[in-house]
Design a protein around this motif. Structure first.
Motif, PDB file in Angstrom:
ATOM      1  N   GLU A 386       0.805  -1.217   0.000  1.00 48.53           N
ATOM      2  CA  GLU A 386       0.000   0.000   0.000  1.00 48.53           C
ATOM      3  C   GLU A 386       0.840   1.271   0.000  1.00 48.53           C
ATOM      4  OE1 GLU A 386      -2.547  -0.303   3.340  1.00 48.53           O
ATOM      5  OE2 GLU A 386      -3.790  -1.916   2.496  1.00 48.53           O
ATOM      6  N   GLY A 387       2.156   1.136   0.083  1.00 51.76           N
ATOM      7  CA  GLY A 387       3.032   2.298   0.033  1.00 51.76           C
ATOM      8  C   GLY A 387       3.262   2.979   1.357  1.00 51.76           C
ATOM      9  N   LEU A 388       2.736   2.427   2.442  1.00 52.62           N
ATOM     10  CA  LEU A 388       2.958   3.031   3.756  1.00 52.62           C
ATOM     11  C   LEU A 388       4.352   2.726   4.295  1.00 52.62           C
ATOM     12  CD1 LEU A 388      -0.527   2.284   5.357  1.00 52.62           C
ATOM     13  CD2 LEU A 388       0.279   4.413   4.329  1.00 52.62           C
ATOM     14  N   ILE A 389       4.968   1.660   3.806  1.00 54.19           N
ATOM     15  CA  ILE A 389       6.360   1.341   4.112  1.00 54.19           C
ATOM     16  C   ILE A 389       7.114   1.285   2.793  1.00 54.19           C
ATOM     17  CG2 ILE A 389       7.942  -0.389   5.045  1.00 54.19           C
ATOM     18  CD1 ILE A 389       5.841  -1.224   6.998  1.00 54.19           C
ATOM     19  N   THR A 390       8.236   1.965   2.720  1.00 55.58           N
ATOM     20  CA  THR A 390       9.004   2.044   1.481  1.00 55.58           C
ATOM     21  C   THR A 390      10.281   1.220   1.594  1.00 55.58           C
ATOM     22  OG1 THR A 390      10.157   4.032   2.237  1.00 55.58           O
ATOM     23  CG2 THR A 390       8.089   4.341   1.032  1.00 55.58           C
ATOM     24  N   ALA A 391      10.916   1.027   0.445  1.00 54.40           N
ATOM     25  CA  ALA A 391      12.182   0.293   0.428  1.00 54.40           C
ATOM     26  C   ALA A 391      13.279   1.064   1.152  1.00 54.40           C
ATOM     27  CB  ALA A 391      12.600   0.011  -1.016  1.00 54.40           C
ATOM     28  N   GLU A 392      13.188   2.398   1.130  1.00 51.73           N
ATOM     29  CA  GLU A 392      14.181   3.199   1.846  1.00 51.73           C
ATOM     30  C   GLU A 392      14.086   2.977   3.350  1.00 51.73           C
ATOM     31  OE1 GLU A 392      12.243   4.257  -0.509  1.00 51.73           O
ATOM     32  OE2 GLU A 392      13.642   4.785  -2.131  1.00 51.73           O
ATOM     33  N   ASP A 393      12.862   2.826   3.857  1.00 51.93           N
ATOM     34  CA  ASP A 393      12.696   2.549   5.288  1.00 51.93           C
ATOM     35  C   ASP A 393      13.326   1.213   5.669  1.00 51.93           C
ATOM     36  OD1 ASP A 393      11.279   4.913   5.521  1.00 51.93           O
ATOM     37  OD2 ASP A 393       9.355   3.937   5.121  1.00 51.93           O
ATOM     38  N   MET A 394      13.140   0.218   4.821  1.00 51.35           N
ATOM     39  CA  MET A 394      13.706  -1.098   5.107  1.00 51.35           C
ATOM     40  C   MET A 394      15.226  -1.070   5.031  1.00 51.35           C
ATOM     41  SD  MET A 394      10.958  -3.355   2.932  1.00 51.35           S
ATOM     42  CE  MET A 394      11.792  -4.884   3.326  1.00 51.35           C
ATOM     43  N   GLU A 395      15.772  -0.375   4.050  1.00 53.00           N
ATOM     44  CA  GLU A 395      17.229  -0.303   3.911  1.00 53.00           C
ATOM     45  C   GLU A 395      17.853   0.453   5.082  1.00 53.00           C
ATOM     46  OE1 GLU A 395      20.578   1.186   0.654  1.00 53.00           O
ATOM     47  OE2 GLU A 395      18.427   1.455   0.268  1.00 53.00           O
ATOM     48  N   GLU A 396      17.201   1.522   5.511  1.00 49.69           N
ATOM     49  CA  GLU A 396      17.721   2.288   6.643  1.00 49.69           C
ATOM     50  C   GLU A 396      17.694   1.463   7.924  1.00 49.69           C
ATOM     51  OE1 GLU A 396      16.847   6.531   8.973  1.00 49.69           O
ATOM     52  OE2 GLU A 396      15.435   5.737   7.495  1.00 49.69           O
ATOM     53  N   TYR A 397      16.648   0.673   8.091  1.00 48.36           N
ATOM     54  CA  TYR A 397      16.545  -0.139   9.299  1.00 48.36           C
ATOM     55  C   TYR A 397      17.573  -1.271   9.294  1.00 48.36           C
ATOM     56  CZ  TYR A 397      14.495  -2.933  13.021  1.00 48.36           C
ATOM     57  OH  TYR A 397      14.305  -3.642  14.176  1.00 48.36           O
ATOM     58  N   ILE A 398      17.838  -1.852   8.122  1.00 49.52           N
ATOM     59  CA  ILE A 398      18.789  -2.968   8.042  1.00 49.52           C
ATOM     60  C   ILE A 398      20.218  -2.485   8.222  1.00 49.52           C
ATOM     61  CG2 ILE A 398      19.723  -4.740   6.506  1.00 49.52           C
ATOM     62  CD1 ILE A 398      16.927  -5.023   5.324  1.00 49.52           C
ATOM     63  N   THR A 399      20.575  -1.386   7.592  1.00 48.13           N
ATOM     64  CA  THR A 399      21.961  -0.920   7.619  1.00 48.13           C
ATOM     65  C   THR A 399      22.301  -0.132   8.880  1.00 48.13           C
ATOM     66  OG1 THR A 399      21.301   1.043   6.352  1.00 48.13           O
ATOM     67  CG2 THR A 399      22.119  -0.876   5.121  1.00 48.13           C
ATOM     68  N   LYS A 400      21.393   0.737   9.315  1.00 46.87           N
ATOM     69  CA  LYS A 400      21.683   1.620  10.444  1.00 46.87           C
ATOM     70  C   LYS A 400      20.968   1.227  11.727  1.00 46.87           C
ATOM     71  CE  LYS A 400      22.489   5.630   7.448  1.00 46.87           C
ATOM     72  NZ  LYS A 400      22.116   7.036   7.174  1.00 46.87           N
ATOM     73  N   GLY A 401      19.988   0.345  11.616  1.00 51.29           N
ATOM     74  CA  GLY A 401      19.236  -0.036  12.806  1.00 51.29           C
ATOM     75  C   GLY A 401      18.288   1.034  13.291  1.00 51.29           C
ATOM     76  N   LYS A 402      17.954   1.980  12.444  1.00 53.44           N
ATOM     77  CA  LYS A 402      17.059   3.063  12.813  1.00 53.44           C
ATOM     78  C   LYS A 402      15.816   3.005  11.938  1.00 53.44           C
ATOM     79  CE  LYS A 402      20.883   6.127  14.142  1.00 53.44           C
ATOM     80  NZ  LYS A 402      21.528   7.437  13.902  1.00 53.44           N
ATOM     81  N   GLY A 403      14.752   3.569  12.437  1.00 46.91           N
ATOM     82  CA  GLY A 403      13.504   3.591  11.688  1.00 46.91           C
ATOM     83  C   GLY A 403      12.329   3.252  12.578  1.00 46.91           C
ATOM     84  N   LYS A 404      11.548   4.250  12.929  1.00 49.13           N
ATOM     85  CA  LYS A 404      10.429   4.030  13.836  1.00 49.13           C
ATOM     86  C   LYS A 404       9.302   3.249  13.178  1.00 49.13           C
ATOM     87  CE  LYS A 404      11.205   8.100  16.738  1.00 49.13           C
ATOM     88  NZ  LYS A 404      10.622   9.347  17.278  1.00 49.13           N
ATOM     89  N   LYS A 405       9.234   3.301  11.846  1.00 49.63           N
ATOM     90  CA  LYS A 405       8.146   2.589  11.180  1.00 49.63           C
ATOM     91  C   LYS A 405       8.237   1.088  11.416  1.00 49.63           C
ATOM     92  CE  LYS A 405       6.997   5.795   7.447  1.00 49.63           C
ATOM     93  NZ  LYS A 405       6.889   5.974   5.980  1.00 49.63           N
ATOM     94  N   LEU A 406       9.452   0.546  11.325  1.00 48.98           N
ATOM     95  CA  LEU A 406       9.616  -0.896  11.460  1.00 48.98           C
ATOM     96  C   LEU A 406       9.848  -1.334  12.902  1.00 48.98           C
ATOM     97  CD1 LEU A 406      11.839  -1.644   8.343  1.00 48.98           C
ATOM     98  CD2 LEU A 406       9.392  -1.959   8.591  1.00 48.98           C
ATOM     99  N   SER A 407      10.422  -0.478  13.723  1.00 51.20           N
ATOM    100  CA  SER A 407      10.744  -0.883  15.094  1.00 51.20           C
ATOM    101  C   SER A 407       9.623  -0.603  16.082  1.00 51.20           C
ATOM    102  CB  SER A 407      12.016  -0.167  15.559  1.00 51.20           C
ATOM    103  OG  SER A 407      11.817   1.239  15.555  1.00 51.20           O
ATOM    104  N   ILE A 408       8.786   0.402  15.807  1.00 49.82           N
ATOM    105  CA  ILE A 408       7.742   0.791  16.762  1.00 49.82           C
ATOM    106  C   ILE A 408       6.351   0.717  16.140  1.00 49.82           C
ATOM    107  CG2 ILE A 408       6.881   2.654  18.230  1.00 49.82           C
ATOM    108  CD1 ILE A 408       9.726   3.627  18.541  1.00 49.82           C
ATOM    109  N   LYS A 409       6.183   1.355  14.991  1.00 45.32           N
ATOM    110  CA  LYS A 409       4.839   1.482  14.429  1.00 45.32           C
ATOM    111  C   LYS A 409       4.301   0.150  13.912  1.00 45.32           C
ATOM    112  CE  LYS A 409       5.454   6.350  13.173  1.00 45.32           C
ATOM    113  NZ  LYS A 409       5.429   7.350  12.077  1.00 45.32           N
TER     114      LYS A 409
END
Length: 432
Positions: A386-409
């Motif tokens: 649905e576009g609420l999570i993007t590939a950039e969010d996933m890449e940021e979470y995998i490489t840097k361990g940051k991203g509230k969308k995947l870790s909290i929301k």
């Protein structure tokens, strides 16, 4: 920091980091040589002076509180009064030795760690911090250690002893020992100590090669891939030192197992005293070896549980097992009688209740976590489509361990969906 991908990337990261690591190690060692003696002297003389200076007051006040308190029975007071001088007389000696070792460790490791922390992420002007960090802060930290020890010896200790001599409540009973139980307890401890020492030491020696090889394998993999303890720069010197000194760590683990086996043996005597049973003490003597074996299996990621016998050593546990067996026998014997007299409804109700209880007992936390992770995966795919999570969010979470969308929301959304699904009737999946 970004973790390198591929063998060549990991190898280049390792080779390029070596000169950088050696320079930081030399700089930290120089600061430890210059600042360490000052910090060690502050900790050693400060703590020793405080503890030795307050030792007469601690000695007198401890005896006064032990004799005055109502929370300890008469027999236990006599035992404490006889045995208490030994630790009180050893306190100044232990304080001097502990202050010396603690001061040396603090003066050496704090400047070294501060040097590596200065090149971490988010630090501006890293060159200046490499030279300045760990100098004045180490001396200030040593003064803080002395102040904390002073607060404990001057305030916390006397506050604890004041609580000891307070009057007991109406529902409280004094702590005491029964002399009639002591011979049984001493006999169990006399038997259990040599048995547990021999068996636990044998288990530790048997599994020490596995600990050595598995530890080296894991540390070397983390070293090449800059993962685990080698991911953060400040941990690199200690992780590298762990590879070199890992055999000493294994030897230390075996020695620690040897000394801990004495505690298992003495606890068998304590179990015999608490349960007022010679058999329960011997049962714990046997179970202690299985408990240690199971713990080492979990630590080394070996098979679950233990192949050694583990009898129950608490009367309450034995009674619960017997009660459960009696209930099962009652259900088995009542079902034919109920079928004979036509009480099918009563039989079905018992069967349904038994099945429900078995389902609850079989529901382990690992299953709940498995369902939760599956829910995160399914809802994540839906939100991604649905576009609420993007590939950039996933890449940021995998490489840097940051991203509230995947870790909290995303976990919060999955829990919300679980609550909504649980409110509906005849729903399937993870319900609350």
């Amino acid at each position: 920091m970004q973790v390198p991908v591929g063998f060549l990337g990991k190898l280049w990261s390792f080779v390029s980091f070596l000169p950088f690591f050696i320079l930081l190690l030399l700089l930290g060692s120089v600061k430890a040589v210059l600042i360490g003696p000052v910090a060690a002297a502050i900790v050693f003389f400060g703590n020793s002076a405080v503890i030795i200076g307050l030792w007469p007051a601690h000695f007198i006040w401890t005896y006064y509180c032990v004799l005055k308190t109502e929370r300890i029975g008469l027999v236990l007071k006599i035992f404490i009064g006889i045995l208490l001088p030994l630790p009180l007389l050893l306190l100044p000696v232990l304080a001097i030795i502990g202050s010396l070792l603690g001061g040396i460790g603090y003066g050496v490791f704090v400047p070294l760690m501060a040097t590596f922390e200065a090149v971490g992420e988010g630090v501006t002007d890293k060159l200046a911090h490499c030279f300045m960090d760990g100098t004045a802060s180490t001396i200030a930290g040593a003064c803080t250690v002395v102040r904390d020890v002073t607060d404990f010896c001057f305030h916390s200790y006397f506050s604890f002893m004041d609580d000891l001599i307070e009057k007991m409540g109406e529902d409280e009973t004094p702590l005491d020992i029964k002399l009639s139980y002591l011979p049984r307890s001493a006999l169990v401890a006399f038997v259990a100590v040599p048995v547990d020492v021999l068996m636990i030491s044998a288990v530790a020696l048997w599994k020490s090669p596995c600990m050595l090889l598995k530890g080296w394998q894991r540390l070397c993999e983390d070293l090449v891939g800059r993962e685990g303890p080698f991911l953060e720069t400040v941990c690199v010197p200690f992780a590298g030192l762990a590879i070199i000194l890992w055999p000493l760590a294994v030897i230390g683990g075996v020695i620690a197992s040897f000394f801990s086996s004495f505690l298992f043996g003495f606890r068998a005597g304590l179990i015999a005293y608490q349960e007022a049973s010679f058999q329960m003490g011997l049962a714990y003597m046997i179970s202690a070896v299985a408990i240690f074996d199971e713990y080492t299996n979990d630590l080394l990621y070996l098979r679950e549980g233990s192949c050694l016998p583990r009898p129950k050593y608490r009367k309450e546990d034995i009674q619960q097992c017997e009660t459960g067996q009696n209930k099962e026998r009652y259900n088995i014997t009542t079902e034919p009688a109920a079928r004979q007299h036509g009480h099918h409804k009563h039989r079905r109700a018992l069967q349904r209740s038994k099945t429900f209880m078995q389902t609850i007992q079989r529901l382990r936390p690992i299953q709940i976590w498995d369902w939760f992770f599956r829910s995160c995966e399914l809802n994540g795919r839906i939100l991604l489509s649905e576009g609420l999570i993007t590939a950039e969010d996933m890449e940021e979470y995998i490489t840097k361990g940051k991203g509230k969308k995947l870790s909290i929301k995303l976990p919060a959304w999955c829990i919300l969906q679980c609550l909504l699904r649980s409110a509906k009737s005849d729903s399937h999946g993870l319900l609350i």
